[in-house]
Design an enzyme around this catalytic site. Structure first.
Site, mmCIF file in Angstrom:
data_model
loop_
_atom_site.group_PDB
_atom_site.id
_atom_site.type_symbol
_atom_site.label_atom_id
_atom_site.label_comp_id
_atom_site.label_asym_id
_atom_site.label_seq_id
_atom_site.Cartn_x
_atom_site.Cartn_y
_atom_site.Cartn_z
ATOM 1 N N LYS A 211 0.832 -1.208 0.000
ATOM 2 C CA LYS A 211 0.000 0.000 0.000
ATOM 3 C C LYS A 211 0.866 1.257 0.000
ATOM 4 O O LYS A 211 0.459 2.299 -0.554
ATOM 5 C CB LYS A 211 -0.969 -0.026 1.195
ATOM 6 C CG LYS A 211 -0.325 -0.029 2.582
ATOM 7 C CD LYS A 211 -0.116 1.356 3.144
ATOM 8 C CE LYS A 211 0.553 1.321 4.504
ATOM 9 N NZ LYS A 211 0.758 2.672 5.065
ATOM 10 N N THR B 121 -3.827 5.660 2.966
ATOM 11 C CA THR B 121 -2.512 6.119 2.552
ATOM 12 C C THR B 121 -2.545 6.794 1.189
ATOM 13 O O THR B 121 -1.719 7.667 0.914
ATOM 14 C CB THR B 121 -1.526 4.930 2.520
ATOM 15 O OG1 THR B 121 -1.698 4.147 3.705
ATOM 16 C CG2 THR B 121 -0.103 5.412 2.461
#
Length: 340
Positions: free
Chosen positions: A196, A253
């Site tokens: 991620k 994120t």
């Protein structure tokens, strides 16, 4: 023995997590270890981490030390909050301290990334578990340090080499503002946490080039498919990528302004050189080293990961940002769920 937690690493995330632990209804004894003696002295004196969380006072019950032995010796749980690359050395130092102990405490980490040894790439537990005689595991999920420090609600997952220990740790860290879930898929949780960050760099580039919300949503969705492919190849489960350690952390994120990795992408889109970006950032952006490691894993397992691979090439300087975008958009049409 009453619970005594040692948080090893006084950066933003380590400090924030230590603050959370001190707020638990049945608060354990919490020690925050800072490797730099001068900084540890400043934390003790000023009761604030001016480098990382300048607006958050440190309560008097939070012990701070520069002595790793002092932090580890009486701890019933070790929680590492260092860059992932530091974990093997830190664990080895802890092992030397607890060497005479028949049963050392469990060793968990908040770090998200991959470990490399020459040309080989490892999930953290693959390198750490054989060196520690007690269970090891990870605490992961969508969690900005600043918000955890402020006591904002957050949900995390706990995965370990032994389910009973994961359940115990989840119970121990669960509090009024933190909900902890147990996940049996340690490889999947670690994969989600590593990939991620790479995809967040891509999202930052996308936003920096002002491609709009549609493009970012597409990037997140197709990035999730890449995460699922790699997780399965590394022994994890695709379903884990639908949870907090996958989709949850990915969305946060890729969209949150507090994301370091997204900021790397934003500055790449401005045309800044990577060394200048990292100097401006002043923090570790785990997506930078992870990008190269993920690209290597994709090649080794013959997995199609065009977004992560493109980020690696941009960071290497072998592919310009504009050319990378054209290459991604120019890929041939295919069925959406053909191989996911």
């Amino acid at each position: 023995m009453p619970p005594s937690f040692a948080v090893l690493g006084a950066g933003a995330w380590g400090t924030a997590f230590a603050l959370h632990l001190t707020r638990l209804p049945q608060a354990p004894r919490v020690t925050l270890w800072e490797y730099n003696a001068q900084q540890a002295h400043a934390l003790t004196r000023d009761r604030v981490n001016t480098l990382f969380l300048p607006d958050m006072p440190l309560p008097p019950e939070l012990r701070i030390t520069a002595s790793l032995e002092d932090a580890v010796r009486e701890a019933t749980l070790l929680i590492a909050a260092t860059p992932v690359a530091v974990l093997p050395e830190l664990l080895e130092n802890c092992r030397q301290i607890t060497g005479a102990t028949a049963s050392p405490p469990p060793f968990f980490w908040l770090s998200k990334g991959l470990l490399t040894d020459g040309e080989h790439v490892f999930l953290p537990h693959q390198k750490l578990a054989p060196r520690w005689s007690a269970p090891v595991g990870v605490i992961s999920g969508p969690s900005f340090a600043q918000e955890v420090a402020q006591g904002f609600p957050v949900a995390l997952v706990v995965a370990a080499t032994e389910r009973n220990t994961a359940e115990q740790v989840a119970t121990q860290i669960h509090g009024d503002t933190l909900r902890a879930y147990v996940n049996d898929d340690l490889p999947g949780v670690e994969t989600g946490g590593a990939v991620k960050n790479v995809l967040a760099i891509a999202a930052g580039i996308c936003d920096g080039l002002k491609f709009g919300h549609n493009a970012r949503a597409t990037l997140i969705t197709r990035g999730l498919a890449e995460m699922a492919r790699l997780a399965e190849a590394l022994g994890g489960q695709r379903t884990t990528m639908m949870g907090l350690a996958g989709l949850g952390d990915l969305v946060l994120t890729c969209t949150g302004d507090l994301s370091r990795n997204r900021r790397v992408g934003l500055m790449l889109a401005e045309g800044l050189a990577l060394p200048d970006i990292l100097a401006r950032l002043g923090h570790v952006a785990e997506g930078v080293p992870a990008a190269h490691a993920v690209a290597r894993l994709a090649q080794r397992h013959a997995i199609e990961m065009p977004i992560a691979t493109t980020v690696s090439q941009i960071l290497d300087g072998t592919l310009a940002v504009e050319a990378a975008v054209r290459a991604l958009l120019g890929r041939a049409p295919k069925k959406e769920f053909c191989g996911i």
